[in-house]
Scaffold this motif. Structure first.
Motif, mmCIF file in Angstrom:
data_model
loop_
_atom_site.group_PDB
_atom_site.id
_atom_site.type_symbol
_atom_site.label_atom_id
_atom_site.label_comp_id
_atom_site.label_asym_id
_atom_site.label_seq_id
_atom_site.Cartn_x
_atom_site.Cartn_y
_atom_site.Cartn_z
ATOM 1 N N SER A 35 22.154 6.366 -1.409
ATOM 2 C CA SER A 35 21.217 7.472 -1.601
ATOM 3 C C SER A 35 19.980 7.208 -0.737
ATOM 4 N N SER A 36 19.125 8.203 -0.644
ATOM 5 C CA SER A 36 17.923 8.084 0.189
ATOM 6 C C SER A 36 16.711 7.736 -0.651
ATOM 7 N N ALA A 37 15.768 7.068 -0.016
ATOM 8 C CA ALA A 37 14.486 6.750 -0.642
ATOM 9 C C ALA A 37 13.389 7.093 0.356
ATOM 10 N N SER A 38 12.300 7.658 -0.166
ATOM 11 C CA SER A 38 11.146 7.946 0.679
ATOM 12 C C SER A 38 9.911 7.354 0.027
ATOM 13 N N LEU A 39 8.845 7.272 0.781
ATOM 14 C CA LEU A 39 7.605 6.731 0.234
ATOM 15 C C LEU A 39 7.147 7.550 -0.975
ATOM 16 N N ALA A 40 7.389 8.847 -0.942
ATOM 17 C CA ALA A 40 6.988 9.720 -2.055
ATOM 18 C C ALA A 40 7.640 9.309 -3.377
ATOM 19 N N ASP A 41 8.800 8.666 -3.314
ATOM 20 C CA ASP A 41 9.481 8.216 -4.533
ATOM 21 C C ASP A 41 8.682 7.157 -5.294
ATOM 22 N N TYR A 42 7.735 6.527 -4.616
ATOM 23 C CA TYR A 42 6.982 5.426 -5.216
ATOM 24 C C TYR A 42 5.517 5.801 -5.450
ATOM 25 N N GLN A 43 5.217 7.099 -5.399
ATOM 26 C CA GLN A 43 3.864 7.592 -5.603
ATOM 27 C C GLN A 43 3.324 7.093 -6.940
ATOM 28 N N GLY A 44 2.076 6.635 -6.935
ATOM 29 C CA GLY A 44 1.441 6.148 -8.152
ATOM 30 C C GLY A 44 1.694 4.682 -8.424
ATOM 31 N N LYS A 45 2.477 4.030 -7.578
ATOM 32 C CA LYS A 45 2.748 2.597 -7.719
ATOM 33 C C LYS A 45 2.158 1.843 -6.532
ATOM 34 N N LYS A 46 1.856 0.570 -6.756
ATOM 35 C CA LYS A 46 1.535 -0.321 -5.646
ATOM 36 C C LYS A 46 2.867 -0.686 -5.007
ATOM 37 N N VAL A 47 2.887 -0.764 -3.687
ATOM 38 C CA VAL A 47 4.133 -0.991 -2.966
ATOM 39 C C VAL A 47 3.963 -2.150 -1.982
ATOM 40 N N VAL A 48 4.904 -3.084 -2.021
ATOM 41 C CA VAL A 48 4.975 -4.143 -1.028
ATOM 42 C C VAL A 48 6.175 -3.841 -0.144
ATOM 43 N N LEU A 49 5.927 -3.679 1.156
ATOM 44 C CA LEU A 49 7.008 -3.507 2.121
ATOM 45 C C LEU A 49 7.262 -4.867 2.751
ATOM 46 N N ASN A 50 8.374 -5.490 2.389
ATOM 47 C CA ASN A 50 8.795 -6.774 2.953
ATOM 48 C C ASN A 50 9.805 -6.429 4.048
ATOM 49 N N ILE A 51 9.374 -6.505 5.300
ATOM 50 C CA ILE A 51 10.157 -6.043 6.445
ATOM 51 C C ILE A 51 10.664 -7.262 7.212
ATOM 52 N N PHE A 52 11.945 -7.217 7.622
ATOM 53 C CA PHE A 52 12.509 -8.384 8.304
ATOM 54 C C PHE A 52 13.725 -7.999 9.142
ATOM 55 N N PRO A 53 14.154 -8.907 10.058
ATOM 56 C CA PRO A 53 15.294 -8.598 10.932
ATOM 57 C C PRO A 53 16.635 -8.465 10.210
ATOM 58 N N SER A 54 17.024 -9.457 9.400
ATOM 59 C CA SER A 54 18.330 -9.417 8.743
ATOM 60 C C SER A 54 18.371 -10.361 7.559
ATOM 61 N N VAL A 55 18.902 -9.877 6.447
ATOM 62 C CA VAL A 55 19.015 -10.692 5.240
ATOM 63 C C VAL A 55 19.994 -11.850 5.452
ATOM 64 N N ASP A 56 20.764 -11.803 6.513
ATOM 65 C CA ASP A 56 21.727 -12.866 6.801
ATOM 66 C C ASP A 56 21.126 -14.030 7.588
ATOM 67 N N THR A 57 19.797 -14.130 7.618
ATOM 68 C CA THR A 57 19.148 -15.298 8.209
ATOM 69 C C THR A 57 18.373 -16.010 7.110
ATOM 70 N N GLY A 58 18.184 -17.292 7.266
ATOM 71 C CA GLY A 58 17.558 -18.102 6.222
ATOM 72 C C GLY A 58 16.164 -17.660 5.824
ATOM 73 N N THR A 59 15.316 -17.390 6.807
ATOM 74 C CA THR A 59 13.935 -17.011 6.499
ATOM 75 C C THR A 59 13.882 -15.647 5.836
ATOM 76 N N CYS A 60 14.671 -14.718 6.315
ATOM 77 C CA CYS A 60 14.699 -13.372 5.716
ATOM 78 C C CYS A 60 15.184 -13.451 4.270
ATOM 79 N N ALA A 61 16.252 -14.188 4.051
ATOM 80 C CA ALA A 61 16.788 -14.349 2.702
ATOM 81 C C ALA A 61 15.746 -14.984 1.788
#
Length: 168
Positions: A35-61
């Motif tokens: 399903s889709s998610a947009s920033l509007a779905d989290y309105q009224g909440k504090k949001v942390v965007l943890n952005i990374f290259p790939s969950v299949d690398t040690g640091t990202c994981a």
């Protein structure tokens, strides 16, 4: 264009993260259930965007694990872990790791998140993947903290991101 490194070698992203006190760009990303998610779905909440290259690398994981642990104790806060990994890989990782306190989102469909947040690598071996970054938003969707990790193999500053939440 922002400059970071990958194991000491210079690489670039499309630009700079959204500025503090600016309104965060909206996005449309894909959840693990497709399903889709947009920033509007989290309105009224504090949001942390943890952005990374790939969950299949040690640091990202590790960043997903760390934010999963920290997020369990945060009120009115959601942690969104964002990469271009397929939603199937993200779901597999979370299932295997017992990750339940963060939400995995994928920018695989059109890469619009990486472009609007300027975190897409524009060259180097990770070209078109997302640069390791953290963006924290207040309940009004305004940027209150951002970090683009200078060395891609290093972890973000978890403490600074979480302190920004406490000060919001």
């Amino acid at each position: 264009m922002a400059t970071v490194t990958l194991k000491g070698n210079t690489i670039h992203t499309l630009g700079n993260l959204p500025a503090n006190k600016s309104k965060a760009p909206n996005f449309s990303l894909t959840k693990t259930d497709l399903s889709s998610a947009s920033l509007a779905d989290y309105q009224g909440k504090k949001v942390v965007l943890n952005i990374f290259p790939s969950v299949d690398t040690g640091t990202c994981a590790q960043s997903v694990r760390q934010f999963n642990e920290e997020a369990a104790e945060l009120d009115n806060t959601v942690v969104l872990c964002i990469s271009k990994d397929l939603p199937f890989a993200q779901a597999r990782f979370c299932g295997a790791e017992g990750i339940t306190n963060v939400e995995m989102l994928s920018d695989f469909k059109d890469g619009s998140f990486g472009k609007s947040y300027q975190v897409e690598f524009s060259d180097g071996p990770l070209q078109s993947l997302l640069s390791r970054s953290v963006v924290v938003l207040n309940e009004n969707g305004e940027v209150i903290y951002s970090e683009q990790v200078p060395e891609t193999v290093d972890e973000p500053n978890y403490k600074a991101a979480l302190e920004a939440l406490m000060d919001a």
